[in-house]
Write a protein that holds these residues in place. Structure first.
Motif, short mmCIF file in Angstrom:
data_model
loop_
_atom_site.label_atom_id
_atom_site.label_comp_id
_atom_site.label_asym_id
_atom_site.label_seq_id
_atom_site.Cartn_x
_atom_site.Cartn_y
_atom_site.Cartn_z
N LEU B 250 -5.70 -39.08 25.33
CA LEU B 250 -5.89 -38.48 24.01
C LEU B 250 -6.81 -37.28 24.15
CD1 LEU B 250 -6.48 -41.53 21.68
CD2 LEU B 250 -4.89 -39.68 21.21
N PHE B 251 -6.36 -36.14 23.68
CA PHE B 251 -7.21 -34.96 23.66
C PHE B 251 -7.54 -34.63 22.20
CE2 PHE B 251 -5.30 -34.64 27.84
CZ PHE B 251 -6.33 -34.15 28.62
N SER B 252 -8.83 -34.49 21.92
CA SER B 252 -9.25 -34.07 20.59
C SER B 252 -9.39 -32.56 20.63
CB SER B 252 -10.61 -34.66 20.24
OG SER B 252 -10.64 -36.04 20.50
N VAL B 253 -8.75 -31.88 19.71
CA VAL B 253 -8.77 -30.42 19.73
C VAL B 253 -9.49 -29.91 18.48
CG1 VAL B 253 -7.37 -28.33 19.84
CG2 VAL B 253 -6.59 -30.42 20.97
N CYS B 254 -10.49 -29.04 18.68
CA CYS B 254 -11.22 -28.54 17.53
C CYS B 254 -11.66 -27.10 17.75
CB CYS B 254 -12.44 -29.41 17.26
SG CYS B 254 -13.68 -29.25 18.53
N GLY B 255 -12.25 -26.53 16.73
CA GLY B 255 -12.70 -25.14 16.81
C GLY B 255 -11.66 -24.21 16.23
N ASN B 256 -11.56 -23.01 16.81
CA ASN B 256 -10.70 -21.97 16.23
C ASN B 256 -9.26 -22.12 16.72
OD1 ASN B 256 -13.50 -20.08 17.16
ND2 ASN B 256 -13.10 -20.74 15.08
N VAL B 257 -8.51 -22.98 16.07
CA VAL B 257 -7.14 -23.27 16.49
C VAL B 257 -6.31 -23.61 15.25
CG1 VAL B 257 -7.76 -25.70 16.94
CG2 VAL B 257 -5.74 -24.72 18.06
N ALA B 258 -5.00 -23.30 15.33
CA ALA B 258 -4.15 -23.47 14.15
C ALA B 258 -4.04 -24.93 13.71
CB ALA B 258 -2.76 -22.90 14.41
N ARG B 259 -3.81 -25.84 14.67
CA ARG B 259 -3.65 -27.25 14.30
C ARG B 259 -4.63 -28.13 15.07
NH1 ARG B 259 2.12 -26.09 14.39
NH2 ARG B 259 2.29 -26.96 16.48
N PRO B 260 -5.86 -28.24 14.61
CA PRO B 260 -6.79 -29.15 15.28
C PRO B 260 -6.34 -30.59 15.08
CG PRO B 260 -7.75 -28.37 13.23
CD PRO B 260 -6.44 -27.66 13.38
N GLY B 261 -6.80 -31.48 15.93
CA GLY B 261 -6.45 -32.90 15.78
C GLY B 261 -6.41 -33.59 17.11
N ASN B 262 -5.89 -34.82 17.10
CA ASN B 262 -5.76 -35.59 18.34
C ASN B 262 -4.34 -35.51 18.85
OD1 ASN B 262 -8.29 -37.07 19.08
ND2 ASN B 262 -8.17 -37.60 16.91
N TYR B 263 -4.18 -35.22 20.12
CA TYR B 263 -2.87 -35.15 20.75
C TYR B 263 -2.86 -36.02 21.99
CZ TYR B 263 -2.23 -31.13 17.71
OH TYR B 263 -2.13 -30.32 16.61
N GLU B 264 -1.80 -36.79 22.15
CA GLU B 264 -1.71 -37.65 23.33
C GLU B 264 -0.61 -37.14 24.25
OE1 GLU B 264 -1.24 -41.79 22.40
OE2 GLU B 264 -1.55 -42.41 24.49
N VAL B 265 -0.99 -36.82 25.46
CA VAL B 265 -0.01 -36.30 26.44
C VAL B 265 -0.22 -37.01 27.77
CG1 VAL B 265 0.28 -34.01 25.41
CG2 VAL B 265 -1.57 -34.39 27.04
N PRO B 266 0.82 -36.99 28.62
CA PRO B 266 0.62 -37.59 29.93
C PRO B 266 -0.34 -36.76 30.76
CG PRO B 266 2.94 -36.97 29.58
CD PRO B 266 2.16 -36.42 28.45
N MET B 267 -1.07 -37.40 31.65
CA MET B 267 -1.99 -36.69 32.54
C MET B 267 -1.22 -35.64 33.34
SD MET B 267 -5.19 -37.52 32.63
CE MET B 267 -6.34 -38.83 32.22
N GLY B 268 -1.76 -34.44 33.41
CA GLY B 268 -1.12 -33.38 34.18
C GLY B 268 -0.29 -32.43 33.33
N PHE B 269 -0.31 -32.63 32.00
CA PHE B 269 0.44 -31.76 31.08
C PHE B 269 -0.09 -30.33 31.20
CE2 PHE B 269 1.88 -30.12 26.98
CZ PHE B 269 3.08 -30.77 26.79
N PRO B 270 0.81 -29.32 31.17
CA PRO B 270 0.31 -27.94 31.28
C PRO B 270 -0.52 -27.53 30.06
CG PRO B 270 2.74 -28.02 31.21
CD PRO B 270 2.27 -29.42 31.11
N PHE B 271 -1.75 -27.06 30.32
CA PHE B 271 -2.70 -26.76 29.24
C PHE B 271 -2.20 -25.62 28.37
CE2 PHE B 271 -7.59 -26.24 28.46
CZ PHE B 271 -7.49 -27.03 27.33
#
Lengths: 184, 435
Positions: B250-271
């Protein structure tokens, strides 16, 4: 926690003028009382009485709104700890109020993730609309105290605030009057 | 699901599948969604066998350190005659991180099942879930779910009819970032100031109440039932990049971004795809500038670096930063890096427990110097002083809070030195709004 050469500004709640710390103290944990029963139940979860300290302080704050020196002594007596030890713990944790605060205690997150989304403007709006004027001071009507708080753990929902135990996220300057209407 | 946004089709929702679904909070609702399948079986299985499955899965600690979970469990000597304890670290206070909050708010029973399985796997009869004091809603949701689980006999003196005792209690913190450090957390449970302890002894030898203890993060524990249900191979197979980083995150995304929130991706996903596709890219008219990818304690990287990262423990290391807790903080071109880093330093100064001189004094001085620079009163010497300070603050204290203050600051100065110099020379960059 706050200590030493303070870099954290004046966000520690200040005593309300005219409120005396030496009013007669009524115990929270009188034998047979509901808070005592609650604490006794909590104590069964731990192998030591000392572990009941944080929960006991929460009960005091829920009952009285703050944790006075008298309360620290009482909690110490109940748990077999010295008043000085209890005070050492109380002063470590930012959420225990060592002075009475306004009826509505407003904490606004201003750490970087919220800061870059305009949290400072939200703080300003609360200070202005509540009449508190300054961080940590209580409004003249005794209703509000506003402080800045470090990361509330809801960074994607900038700006999160707490009003007493209510957690409100995605607060913008525009929403401040509406929120204060709810806590009037 | 990228809660509060709709689940993105490129996510792999395992832990986050039911975020936003209030029915998942109840015992009946959770059972209908496949919950509590793994626990009865686990209670009938030898603890060491469970440790081995988790070891085999490659699950690593999701709180920040990335320590292999099964290995940590194997340090607990089953049958040593001492009471063992599990502490679930739900103190989530790392700026940028808000994933455990959502796990507890939406799927409390998922965490309870994970705690119960882990308790059994380490021979513990008692588990404390240490939740930060500010998380009033997660605390209320967890308490209600625990009550339901106790009433249904899932946990308690005869958990799932197994004859085994598994008690799980919520312990509410009271406002201290440092209590997310495992030894400070244990002191806090014991009714002490949340000062970290010198290690060794490590918690598995002498932890909470002096007894063998394991401390695991919420997300780590919540992944365990899925691993037992689907097998270690299934978990390992999710890895997209390095086989040492397995499963989903689970990655929590915040700050200056269009859609902040929690996203779950497999390890190694391209950033890069993560930032622009899942999170919707920058806000209108802005550009990403800098990213702190693993909670505020890890080094900051530029967007150019970030675009090359593969999101796993090793992938972030390659660019001199860390996956940490998965709290992705994004700053765009409208932000002043000196100002934001000064604010971060203030966080650490406020949260230092003040035991170690290097940290107590270092974080406070770091803040004062940075705030001076932001106010336009800094000197070039100040920048050198910050690096000197950081050297004295790194690797020399009881815990890593001190190191965590230096990491984002020095990496920020290294990568965005021009912004600092502009403030010092009085030539503020025209593209940077300095407040």
């Amino acid at each position: 926690m706050s200590h030493g050469p303070s870099a954290s500004g004046g966000s520690v709640a200040q005593p309300i003028p005219g409120h005396h710390h030496d009013e007669p103290y009524v115990p929270v944990f009188a034998p047979g009382s509901a808070p005592r029963a609650k604490l006794d139940d909590i104590l069964t979860r731990y192998p030591t009485k000392q572990a009941g300290l944080l929960p006991a302080l929460w009960i005091v704050q829920d009952e009285r709104g703050w944790v006075s020196e008298h309360a620290m002594k009482e909690v110490g007596d109940v748990l077999g700890l010295t008043a000085a030890y209890v005070k050492g713990v109380v002063t470590f944790y930012t959420m225990y109020h060592q002075h009475p605060v306004g009826k509505y205690f407003i904490q606004v997150c201003t750490t970087s993730c919220c800061n870059c989304m305009g949290a400072e403007d939200v703080v300003k709006a609360f200070l202005e609309k509540t009449g508190c004027g300054e961080l940590g001071l209580t409004s003249a009507d005794g209703k509000y105290t506003v402080i800045e708080v470090e990361c509330l753990g809801a960074c994607g929902f900038a700006t999160p605030i707490m009003v007493n135990d209510d957690f409100i996220d995605s607060v913008s300057v525009e929403k401040v009057p509406e929120i204060l209407k709810k806590y009037a | 699901m990228g809660y509060p946004h709709k689940q993105h089709p490129r996510e792999t929702p395992i832990l986050s599948k039911y975020f936003g679904d209030p029915e998942a909070r109840t015992l009946a609702g959770w059972k209908a969604r496949g919950g509590y399948k793994a626990l009865p079986q686990a209670l009938a299985t030898d603890p060491v066998a469970i440790q081995n499955v988790v070891k085999e899965s490659g699950l690593r600690g999701r709180g920040g350190a990335g320590f292999p979970c099964g290995l940590k469990w194997s340090f607990m000597k089953i049958g040593d005659g001492k009471p063992h304890y599990l502490c679930c670290n739900a103190d989530e206070s790392e700026p940028g991180t808000f994933k455990d909050r959502e796990i507890m708010r939406w799927t409390p029973h998922a965490l309870i099942e994970g705690c119960a399985i882990a308790s059994h796997a380490i021979g513990a009869e008692t588990c404390y879930i240490y939740i930060r004091g500010e998380f009033t809603q997660p605390i209320a949701v967890m308490e209600a779910a625990l009550e339901e689980a106790r009433a249904a006999g899932i946990i308690g003196p005869n958990a799932c009819g197994s004859g085994k005792t598994i008690n799980i209690w919520v312990h509410r913190g009271a406002g201290a970032y440092i209590c997310g450090e495992e030894t400070a957390l244990m002191n806090s449970i014991e009714g002490r100031r949340g000062n970290p302890r010198i290690k060794p002894p490590f918690p598995a030898v002498a932890g909470v109440f002096g007894m063998p203890t394991t401390v695991n993060n919420v997300e780590t524990l919540t992944a365990v039932p899925h691993i037992l249900n689907n097998g270690a191979e299934w978990y390992k197979a999710m890895s997209l990049n390095n086989p040492k980083s397995t499963g989903s995150k689970l990655f929590s995304v915040c700050g200056n971004v269009a859609r902040p929130g929690n996203y779950e991706v497999p390890m190694g996903f391209p950033f890069k795809e993560f930032l622009y596709d899942l999170c919707g890219g920058p806000l209108p008219g802005r550009k990403f500038k800098a990213i702190i990818p693993g909670g505020s304690s890890v080094p900051v990287i530029t967007i150019e670096e970030a675009e090359q990262v593969k999101m796993d423990y090793e992938g972030f290391m390659e660019f001199g930063t860390m996956l940490g807790s998965g709290g992705v903080i994004i700053f765009d071109d409208a932000q002043s890096m000196p100002k934001q880093l000064a604010r971060l330093a203030r966080f650490y100064a406020h949260e230092s427990c003040a035991q170690c001189t290097q940290c107590r004094e270092g974080t406070a001085w770091m803040t004062k110097i940075l705030e001076r620079i932001v106010a336009g009163q800094g000197t070039f010497e100040d920048l050198d002083t910050i690096f000197e300070l950081t050297e004295n603050m790194t690797g020399k204290t009881i815990c890593v809070l001190s190191d965590s203050c230096g990491a984002p600051v020095t990496s920020g100065i290294t990568r965005f030195r021009g912004e600092f110099e502009a403030l010092i020379t009085g030539k503020r960059s025209s593209t940077v709004a300095v407040g």
